[in-house]
Design an enzyme around this catalytic site. Structure first.
Site, mmCIF file in Angstrom:
data_model
loop_
_atom_site.group_PDB
_atom_site.id
_atom_site.type_symbol
_atom_site.label_atom_id
_atom_site.label_comp_id
_atom_site.label_asym_id
_atom_site.label_seq_id
_atom_site.Cartn_x
_atom_site.Cartn_y
_atom_site.Cartn_z
ATOM 1 N N ASP A 276 2.203 19.396 -6.366
ATOM 2 C CA ASP A 276 2.401 21.041 -6.885
ATOM 3 C C ASP A 276 3.657 21.151 -7.011
ATOM 4 O O ASP A 276 4.677 21.133 -6.063
ATOM 5 C CB ASP A 276 1.879 21.883 -5.405
ATOM 6 C CG ASP A 276 1.880 23.269 -5.667
ATOM 7 O OD1 ASP A 276 2.516 23.662 -6.654
ATOM 8 O OD2 ASP A 276 0.894 24.131 -5.097
ATOM 9 N N LYS B 224 4.077 31.931 -11.014
ATOM 10 C CA LYS B 224 5.397 32.066 -10.389
ATOM 11 C C LYS B 224 6.516 31.737 -11.475
ATOM 12 O O LYS B 224 6.641 32.610 -12.664
ATOM 13 C CB LYS B 224 5.542 30.903 -9.388
ATOM 14 C CG LYS B 224 4.591 31.002 -8.216
ATOM 15 C CD LYS B 224 4.426 32.293 -7.475
ATOM 16 C CE LYS B 224 3.075 32.357 -6.689
ATOM 17 N NZ LYS B 224 2.720 31.358 -5.813
ATOM 18 N N TYR C 64 1.664 24.743 0.742
ATOM 19 C CA TYR C 64 1.512 26.309 0.349
ATOM 20 C C TYR C 64 0.050 26.515 1.267
ATOM 21 O O TYR C 64 -0.755 26.018 1.478
ATOM 22 C CB TYR C 64 1.005 26.384 -0.817
ATOM 23 C CG TYR C 64 0.665 27.620 -1.290
ATOM 24 C CD1 TYR C 64 1.471 28.669 -1.245
ATOM 25 C CD2 TYR C 64 -0.558 28.006 -1.633
ATOM 26 C CE1 TYR C 64 1.301 29.975 -1.676
ATOM 27 C CE2 TYR C 64 -0.978 29.513 -2.002
ATOM 28 C CZ TYR C 64 0.090 30.396 -1.870
ATOM 29 O OH TYR C 64 -0.414 31.632 -2.194
ATOM 30 N N ARG D 198 -15.534 29.924 -22.345
ATOM 31 C CA ARG D 198 -15.238 29.385 -21.216
ATOM 32 C C ARG D 198 -14.808 27.954 -21.408
ATOM 33 O O ARG D 198 -13.939 27.237 -20.779
ATOM 34 C CB ARG D 198 -16.521 29.303 -20.349
ATOM 35 C CG ARG D 198 -16.391 28.343 -19.150
ATOM 36 C CD ARG D 198 -17.054 28.875 -18.119
ATOM 37 N NE ARG D 198 -18.595 28.952 -18.374
ATOM 38 C CZ ARG D 198 -19.583 28.153 -18.907
ATOM 39 N NH1 ARG D 198 -19.194 26.807 -19.054
ATOM 40 N NH2 ARG D 198 -20.990 28.643 -19.203
HETATM 41 C C1 LIG Z 1 1.603 30.809 -5.146
HETATM 42 C C2 LIG Z 1 1.261 29.421 -4.911
HETATM 43 C C3 LIG Z 1 0.042 28.651 -5.174
HETATM 44 C C4 LIG Z 1 -1.260 29.684 -5.439
HETATM 45 O O1 LIG Z 1 -1.447 30.074 -6.560
HETATM 46 P P1 LIG Z 1 -1.976 31.647 -6.911
HETATM 47 O O2 LIG Z 1 -1.398 31.836 -8.451
HETATM 48 O O3 LIG Z 1 -1.392 32.508 -6.049
HETATM 49 O O4 LIG Z 1 -3.482 31.524 -6.984
HETATM 50 C C5 LIG Z 1 -0.203 27.527 -4.896
HETATM 51 N N1 LIG Z 1 0.942 26.606 -4.508
HETATM 52 C C6 LIG Z 1 2.266 27.187 -4.234
HETATM 53 C C7 LIG Z 1 3.171 26.386 -4.086
HETATM 54 C C8 LIG Z 1 2.523 28.708 -4.579
HETATM 55 O O5 LIG Z 1 3.645 29.172 -4.331
#
Ligand SMILES: *Cc1c(COP(=O)(O)O)cnc(C)c1O
Length: 407
Positions: free
Chosen positions: A173, A198, A101, A49
């Site tokens: 982000d 992504k 988001y 961890r």
């Molecule tokens: C998908 C996404 C998240 C969250 O991520 P997960 O991997 O689904 O937990 C946060 N910010 C943005 C812009 C996203 O597209």
């Protein structure tokens, strides 16, 4: 390594680091625990961890790509977002954009309801909001640019400068562009957050997150919290995500070449009323995109002419685009934000965010672009001929508003 260009870093970092056998690709370490070298003498790793070689290689690669001092790999993108909130006390204010988001919005508002932080929601695409930051005096400002789903841009340097005036931290982000196309730390941001699910992994087969801090001190504090609350990413996920990251730059090149062609096709289409893509000269913030981004990305949104029925007919007539949430994989995905990603929003808030019944979002993949364009054209023609099975009644619409995975 940090002197190299980004595509070289993505490909080379951690290569040939294996001292035992000279494995070119870093081996996978699944062991949850590591022996002490001697009584009272720890090695580099002690427990899975707290630390893992695969996780560290991925973290360091991403830190180099973002120009940060330290990276932390988390189990999901949302746990990366959650990690940042550990920096806030109950009387600290967090400024967030109104169109961030959905999962992040839900987390921030839930923490606020429990009194764990104070929240101020602003439209950070508007210059008036910079002055508001000065009077609100937040501890942290959250940026997400381009925004989802209509790809509005926030001026990163302008927000960061306002935040610095009052000693606030800024987190961005950067999921929609990835480190290949935007490096927020260059514009004064302290912390970059990614859903590696992504573009970074890029193959729609691992859920994960990352946080990159601009200083070692901030990185140390966040790494401490990640271990403390137990949200660090799994070794195998890190291994796969690093494999995906190796091709980030070359994938993004094709994603955005295809996205621009799709956006240009849609812009001249008689079936489309509006296209949202920062790479189009018609985008109101095209100049800002050129200033702070190294590319325009692979996401394109548009409004189809007509109503809900036409959206449904169009979406169910496509063959090369999967009707699915998420983004950033090599395959093209298409979604209807009003009934899918943004279904959990109040109808008025949704309209205020530009998400009407005719809005369609595409994560443009790296297929042959002519196949994509031909598929879009045949689907539009079907809608026009009334051959498709759409309905204006939201209940008989195949995608029910109850579908709220991201919320
Ligand atoms: C998908 C996404 C998240 C969250 O991520 P997960 O991997 O689904 O937990 C946060 N910010 C943005 C812009 C996203 O597209």
């Amino acid at each position: 390594m940090s002197q190299s260009k980004k595509s070289t870093i993505a490909v080379r970092y951690g290569i040939e680091a294996d001292k035992h056998h000279g494995a070119v690709v870093p081996p996978l370490y699944l062991s949850t625990t590591y022996s002490f070298a001697d009584f009272d003498t720890k090695r580099a790793y002690d427990y899975g961890r707290s630390g893992n070689p695969n996780r560290d290689t991925l973290a360091q690669t991403l830190a180099h790509l973002e120009g940060g001092a330290r990276g932390i790999i988390t189990a999901t993108g949302m746990s990366a977002v959650h990690l940042i909130t550990q920096l806030l006390n109950h009387d600290d204010t967090l400024v967030i954009p109104h169109d961030c988001y959905g999962g992040s919005y839900r987390l921030f508002t839930s923490l606020q309801k429990r009194g764990l932080l104070k929240l101020a929601v602003l439209d950070l695409t508007q210059p008036q909001s910079y002055k508001k930051i000065l009077t609100i005096k937040p501890k942290l400002v959250w940026i997400e640019t381009p925004s989802n789903p209509i790809l509005r841009l926030t001026d990163i340097a302008a927000v960061a400068n306002a935040a610095k005036e009052i000693g606030a931290l800024v987190a961005a982000d950067n999921t929609f562009l990835s480190p290949a196309l935007q490096n927020p730390i260059k514009f004064g941001v302290d912390i970059v957050v990614h859903s590696t699910t992504k573009y970074i992994n890029g193959h729609s087969d691992v859920v994960g997150g990352a946080v990159i801090a601009n200083t070692a001190e901030l990185g140390e504090e966040l790494a401490w919290w990640a271990n403390n609350i137990g949200i660090t990413g799994a070794p195998f996920d890190s291994y796969l995500t690093l494999r995906g990251l190796r091709t980030l730059n070359v994938r993004l090149k094709q994603h955005q070449e295809n996205a621009l062609a799709v956006a240009q096709y849609l812009e001249q289409s008689p079936y489309v009323s509006q296209v949202y893509y920062p790479g189009l000269e018609s985008h109101p913030q095209h100049a800002l995109a050129k200033q702070q981004q190294e590319g325009f990305g692979g996401m394109v949104s548009f409004d189809i002419k007509g109503g809900l029925k036409d959206s449904a007919a169009f979406l169910t007539s496509l063959k090369q685009f999967s009707l699915a949430e998420s983004l950033g994989g090599v395959e093209s995905l298409i979604c209807h934000p009003a009934t899918m990603t943004h279904a959990g929003m109040e109808p008025q808030a949704r309209l205020d965010a530009g998400v009407g019944d005719t809005l369609i979002r595409i994560s443009v993949g790296i297929e042959d672009v002519q196949d994509l364009l031909d598929d879009l054209e045949q689907a539009f023609k079907k809608v026009q001929q009334g051959n498709a099975n759409g309905s204006d009644d939201a209940k008989s619409f195949k995608l029910t508003p109850a579908h709220t995975a991201l919320w």
